[in-house]
Write a protein that holds these residues in place. Structure first.
Motif, PDB file in Angstrom:
ATOM      1  N   UNK A   4       0.849  -1.185   0.000  1.00  0.00           N
ATOM      2  CA  UNK A   4       0.000   0.000   0.000  1.00  0.00           C
ATOM      3  C   UNK A   4       0.883   1.233   0.000  1.00  0.00           C
ATOM      4  N   UNK A   5       0.490   2.195  -0.792  1.00  0.00           N
ATOM      5  CA  UNK A   5       1.347   3.360  -1.030  1.00  0.00           C
ATOM      6  C   UNK A   5       1.754   4.015   0.285  1.00  0.00           C
ATOM      7  N   UNK A   6       3.044   4.296   0.402  1.00  0.00           N
ATOM      8  CA  UNK A   6       3.568   4.994   1.570  1.00  0.00           C
ATOM      9  C   UNK A   6       4.382   6.190   1.113  1.00  0.00           C
ATOM     10  N   UNK A   7       5.452   5.933   0.376  1.00  0.00           N
ATOM     11  CA  UNK A   7       6.255   7.019  -0.188  1.00  0.00           C
ATOM     12  C   UNK A   7       5.540   7.566  -1.411  1.00  0.00           C
ATOM     13  N   UNK A   8       5.447   8.872  -1.495  1.00  0.00           N
ATOM     14  CA  UNK A   8       4.808   9.515  -2.641  1.00  0.00           C
ATOM     15  C   UNK A   8       5.872  10.010  -3.616  1.00  0.00           C
ATOM     16  N   UNK A   9       5.687   9.743  -4.895  1.00  0.00           N
ATOM     17  CA  UNK A   9       6.557  10.270  -5.944  1.00  0.00           C
ATOM     18  C   UNK A   9       5.901  11.502  -6.547  1.00  0.00           C
ATOM     19  N   UNK A  10       6.723  12.500  -6.873  1.00  0.00           N
ATOM     20  CA  UNK A  10       6.148  13.694  -7.481  1.00  0.00           C
ATOM     21  C   UNK A  10       5.935  13.477  -8.980  1.00  0.00           C
ATOM     22  N   UNK A  11       5.283  14.420  -9.619  1.00  0.00           N
ATOM     23  CA  UNK A  11       4.912  14.276 -11.029  1.00  0.00           C
ATOM     24  C   UNK A  11       6.133  14.103 -11.922  1.00  0.00           C
ATOM     25  N   UNK A 121      12.519   5.549  -1.096  1.00  0.00           N
ATOM     26  CA  UNK A 121      12.136   6.247  -2.325  1.00  0.00           C
ATOM     27  C   UNK A 121      12.610   5.483  -3.556  1.00  0.00           C
ATOM     28  N   UNK A 122      13.825   4.946  -3.498  1.00  0.00           N
ATOM     29  CA  UNK A 122      14.342   4.160  -4.618  1.00  0.00           C
ATOM     30  C   UNK A 122      13.504   2.914  -4.823  1.00  0.00           C
ATOM     31  N   UNK A 123      13.103   2.265  -3.722  1.00  0.00           N
ATOM     32  CA  UNK A 123      12.279   1.066  -3.834  1.00  0.00           C
ATOM     33  C   UNK A 123      10.902   1.403  -4.404  1.00  0.00           C
ATOM     34  N   UNK A 185      -2.992   4.972  -9.144  1.00  0.00           N
ATOM     35  CA  UNK A 185      -1.911   5.837  -9.631  1.00  0.00           C
ATOM     36  C   UNK A 185      -2.340   6.625 -10.862  1.00  0.00           C
ATOM     37  N   UNK A 186      -3.113   5.977 -11.731  1.00  0.00           N
ATOM     38  CA  UNK A 186      -3.567   6.645 -12.950  1.00  0.00           C
ATOM     39  C   UNK A 186      -4.886   7.378 -12.751  1.00  0.00           C
ATOM     40  N   UNK A 187      -5.346   7.421 -11.494  1.00  0.00           N
ATOM     41  CA  UNK A 187      -6.492   8.227 -11.078  1.00  0.00           C
ATOM     42  C   UNK A 187      -7.806   7.764 -11.701  1.00  0.00           C
ATOM     43  N   UNK A 188      -7.944   6.461 -11.838  1.00  0.00           N
ATOM     44  CA  UNK A 188      -9.192   5.900 -12.328  1.00  0.00           C
ATOM     45  C   UNK A 188     -10.161   5.592 -11.194  1.00  0.00           C
ATOM     46  N   UNK A 189      -9.648   5.365  -9.987  1.00  0.00           N
ATOM     47  CA  UNK A 189     -10.502   5.031  -8.849  1.00  0.00           C
ATOM     48  C   UNK A 189     -10.248   6.014  -7.713  1.00  0.00           C
TER      49      UNK A 189
END
Length: 291
Positions: A4-11, A121-123, A185-189
């Motif tokens: 489940x998402x923990x680290x957020x990546x920027x655009x 972040x690398x992972x 991630x692709x903002x479909x849900x």
């Protein structure tokens, strides 16, 4: 992996990862709309990456899916990926894609001697790359558009959404939770949909999703949910072992002991050993015959 998402990546980071994943597919000769699945092993061979498979046990609640290591011999660089085959088969595919990111970017603990632990972040980048590499955003978009009236599927009933995920999993061979991550991630849900879908039991034989997956494609369902527990190495490694024996660098006892690590025997390769076995070696061979 696929947590489940923990680290957020920027655009900008996401854009860079998508570029890398697309370029990796081009490098390996895979069209953007073509699933990779188990053919990911052919990608490793193409790059000269040696694969070692072994069913490692979980330790103290932790689980290792795979790791990459490399070393130099003269002017040559040899790269190994170790794959934990006690993982489910779809997790094994994802783990290999994850390690390909480290190989292409030379990142991670294997390439940074000062790191004691993996950088979160690398992972996260490696996981996002694996997801993009195995299921490109454009391919996911095409799949969504072919089933739903619009790309915004946040109002879709859970049953229809689960049937869609099952079809995606049978075609693209990602773990269930990786597909849920891709949709979010692709903002479909929506966030609520993501939380509900992610927490669903996707492995239980009697669970609603597993029954749905079986009805979609029973054979693929069984394969993806199998802990293969394979033991083996790339053919190139085996050939080096056999050549070392034939060239006199290792003796018959060493050949038997090394091959036994991978549940193989000399006669499997047409080599007949005519030696007297000591008790330890005889016991080793007997244990292999019993497996």
């Amino acid at each position: 992996m696929s947590e489940k998402k923990q680290v957020e990546l920027n655009d900008d980071q996401v854009k860079e990862i998508k570029r890398r994943a697309s370029e990796a597919r081009q490098r390996f000769g895979v069209h953007q709309n073509v699933p990779i699945g188990s053919d990911i092993r052919l990608v490793l061979e193409k790059e000269g990456i040696l694969l070692c498979e072994y069913p490692f046990s979980d330790l103290e609640g932790t689980h290792t899916y795979g790791n990459i290591t490399w070393f130099k011999t003269g002017e040559d660089t040899i790269t190994f990926i170790g794959l934990n085959t006690s993982s489910y088969y779809d997790e094994q595919i994802f783990a290999l894609a994850h390690e390909i990111y480290h190989f292409l970017t030379k990142t991670g603990k294997a390439y940074s001697k000062e790191l004691d632990d993996e950088d979160p972040e690398t992972e996260k980048k490696a996981d996002r790359f694996a997801a993009e590499f195995l299921l490109p955003a454009d391919a996911l978009c095409d799949a969504v558009d072919s089933v739903f009236e619009s790309s915004q599927i946040s109002d879709t009933q859970e049953g229809k959404l689960l049937r869609f995920i099952a079809r995606i999993q049978c075609e693209w061979w990602l773990p269930y939770r990786s597909i849920v991550n891709r949709l979010f991630e692709e903002r479909y849900i929506s966030q609520d949909q993501y939380d509900q879908l992610y927490d669903l039991d996707c492995r239980s034989e009697d669970g609603s999703y597993r029954r749905l997956l079986k009805s979609t494609d029973n054979e693929i369902s069984e394969l993806l949910n199998t802990r293969t527990k394979n033991i083996g190495v790339s053919n190139k490694i085996t050939e080096v072992i056999l050549s070392n024996y034939e060239d006199g660098f290792i003796d018959e006892t060493e050949l038997i002991e090394v091959l036994a690590l991978f549940e193989k025997k000399p006669e499997d390769y047409g080599i007949i050993i005519g030696i007297d076995f000591d008790d330890d070696l005889a016991e080793l061979l007997e244990s292999e015959d019993d497996r």
